[in-house]
Scaffold this motif. Sequence first.
Motif: not given
Length: 180
Positions: A4-7, A103-106, A120-121, A127-135
């Motif tokens: 619902x939002x971008x944290x 949560x920053x996720x790598x 799950x987060x 808020x979950x922030x998937x770090x694309x260039x670290x996945x």
Amino acid sequence: MSVTRLGKVVPQTSILFLCDMQEKFRPNISYFPQIVSVAARMLKVAKALEIPIVVTEQYPKGLGLTVQELGAEGLPKYSKTCFSMLIPEVEKEMAAVPNLKSVLLCGIETQACIMSTALDILERGLDVHVVADACSSPRWTGSWPSPGCARAAPFLPPVKDSSCSSSEMLRTPVSERSRS
């Protein structure tokens, strides 16, 4: 479930997750050296900003330990045998962060552990922030969503690269941070 939002990433209310960057995955994960290098850079930023860090290892007895070049020596490693990083020990680490919001996720693998952890987060209202260039994953081509993760894409926030994530965390100039 929907986003619902971008944290925003604020160091005082964030935690960095480093998921399963282990020796046995090295030959099978696309761009493994690059994602480890980017995750190591995120780790350095998190340490500098005193952001808590969680490192997991998927069945380390069979898949080996966290790769040395990540720079996670001295950090606790939480062993798991499920896809999600949100095991009881990690839940305790999360509970120790006052007002946790982000949560920053790598890490790896995007179609399994990253997707399960992200969902799950989100279920916990964070808020979950998937770090694309670290996945990455075995079949990743460098575009998002990665193979196997498309199912979750409608539920996940837009992914960011490490430069965007680091810049967001460093929003306050260094000179101003050192005064507080």
